[in-house]
Design an enzyme around this catalytic site. Structure first.
Site, PDB file in Angstrom:
ATOM      1  N   VAL A  36      -0.729  -6.937  18.867  1.00 15.24           N
ATOM      2  CA  VAL A  36       0.731  -6.562  19.174  1.00 15.24           C
ATOM      3  C   VAL A  36       1.596  -6.025  18.355  1.00 15.24           C
ATOM      4  CG1 VAL A  36       1.746  -8.898  18.485  1.00 15.24           C
ATOM      5  CG2 VAL A  36       2.721  -7.858  20.525  1.00 15.24           C
ATOM      6  N   TYR A  37       1.290  -5.751  17.086  1.00 16.90           N
ATOM      7  CA  TYR A  37       1.924  -4.943  16.162  1.00 16.90           C
ATOM      8  C   TYR A  37       2.115  -3.538  16.520  1.00 16.90           C
ATOM      9  CZ  TYR A  37       1.354  -9.237  12.883  1.00 16.90           C
ATOM     10  OH  TYR A  37       1.443 -10.239  12.228  1.00 16.90           O
ATOM     11  N   SER A  38       3.348  -3.260  16.982  1.00 14.48           N
ATOM     12  CA  SER A  38       3.481  -1.647  17.336  1.00 14.48           C
ATOM     13  C   SER A  38       2.438  -1.202  18.542  1.00 14.48           C
ATOM     14  CB  SER A  38       3.514  -0.965  16.087  1.00 14.48           C
ATOM     15  OG  SER A  38       4.385  -1.035  15.428  1.00 14.48           O
ATOM     16  N   GLY A  39       2.120  -2.059  19.119  1.00 11.62           N
ATOM     17  CA  GLY A  39       1.381  -1.853  20.508  1.00 11.62           C
ATOM     18  C   GLY A  39      -0.059  -1.477  20.072  1.00 11.62           C
TER      19      GLY A  39
END
Length: 344
Positions: free
Chosen positions: A61-64
């Site tokens: 989920v970190y920056s998609g």
């Protein structure tokens, strides 16, 4: 660099690890953290490895997914020299199959993470949050299959409540599924709730803490003090809503104690805050972040020395809060403490 076993497992991890949330940062939260590209990430990883930091933590989920991609590019050609930790479970989209820890989601998300990271195995896969909509047996059986397939080596969780983690460990024990060996948790001088229930659980069950936000969302850098305005360079006004709440008056007391110890030791405020965490029970590794070389080298200075007993007591006193029932005050009274001695 000191190395410790991750919980009750045989995996040895450094007491400081590197959080890659700043890599390829985009959006209101991760964009404010940093926007490190692959070249700079490789440089930061070079410095980390020189200092003995070989565990790098990220999440889908970190920056998609861009953080995983940059981390993968930065470790290319030296995969065997590093440990890679990533997390899955939080929504990557709005579709019904784009969140949670169902069998299909776990398998697909693991494969996607492997592709972004440019590797064929993940050293530590953590569930980013508890998924109440999926049976725990299904989750653990799927993780067991992923380990058998060689795609992951160890499993852990993040942000679980005590009952969620303990129930999962009990089911794993009952069915012979892999046990969670790590719990990635929020813990800092400004946020000590971890000590109430999760720390005793971790000590009893052999679950190592991987600490996120050890500087309380940037509040323990020494730039925030009583009676002074928030520095213009601070990103707290952009990101505070995403992080844990902090009592401002208590924070100021903690920072004052940190500055007093800084004068005594010659160490910086962040280094002291990190060193205090390294000395806490059940902590396997403290995850540090850095947007540049200067920040990284300062954080690396948190190891190789120890606070005195008196300095630890000063920090404990400044940061102490009244825990919720049933953890306090009864657990601290002589009769209760005899039956169940507190860890800290």
């Amino acid at each position: 660099m000191e190395y410790r076993n991750l919980g009750g497992s045989g995996l040895r991890v450094p007491v400081l690890s590197f959080g890659a949330g700043t890599f390829a940062g985009s959006g209101p939260l991760f964009g404010a953290w940093g926007n490190t590209d692959a070249a700079e990430a490789r440089r930061l990883i070079d410095i980390s490895l020189e200092a003995g930091v070989n565990l790098f933590d990220t999440a889908d989920v970190y920056s998609g997914g861009a953080s995983e991609e940059v981390l993968g590019q930065a470790i290319a050609g030296r995969r065997d020299a590093v440990l890679v930790s990533t997390k899955i479970a939080l929504p990557m989209g709005d579709g019904p199959g784009e969140w949670g820890t169902s069998r299909s989601r776990l398998i697909r998300s693991t494969d996607e993470a492997l592709k972004r990271l440019g590797t064929d195995y993940i050293d530590l896969l953590q569930l980013h949050a508890f998924d109440a909509s999926t049976p725990i047996e299904e989750v653990l059986a799927t993780l067991d299959g992923l380990i058998a397939a060689g795609k992951i080596r160890y499993v852990g969780v993040s942000n679980f409540a005590g009952w969620e983690l303990m129930k999962s460990l009990g089911i794993a024990e009952r069915h012979g599924y892999p046990r969670y060996v790590a719990h990635q948790v929020y813990y800092s001088l400004a946020g000590r709730d971890y000590e109430w229930e999760l720390m005793p659980l971790a000590a009893d069950q052999g679950v190592g803490a991987l600490v996120w936000s050890p500087l309380a969302w940037g509040r323990l850098t020494g730039r925030i003090r009583r009676g002074q305005p928030l520095p213009e360079s601070s990103r707290l006004h952009q990101t505070a809503e995403y992080g844990p709440p902090v009592d401002e008056e208590k924070l100021y007391d903690i920072v004052e104690a940190l500055f007093e110890i800084s004068e005594e030791t010659g160490k910086t405020v962040p280094q002291i805050a990190l060193n205090w965490l390294i000395g806490r029970p059940t902590v396997s590794s403290v995850i540090i972040g850095a947007r540049n070389e200067e920040q990284l080298r300062q954080n690396l200075g948190a190891v190789g020395w120890s606070l005195s007993k008196q300095q630890v007591e000063k920090l404990d006193k400044a940061s102490a809060v009244t825990a919720a029932y049933p953890y306090f005050p009864y657990r601290r009274q002589e009769g209760f403490a005899r039956l169940n001695p507190p860890l800290v």
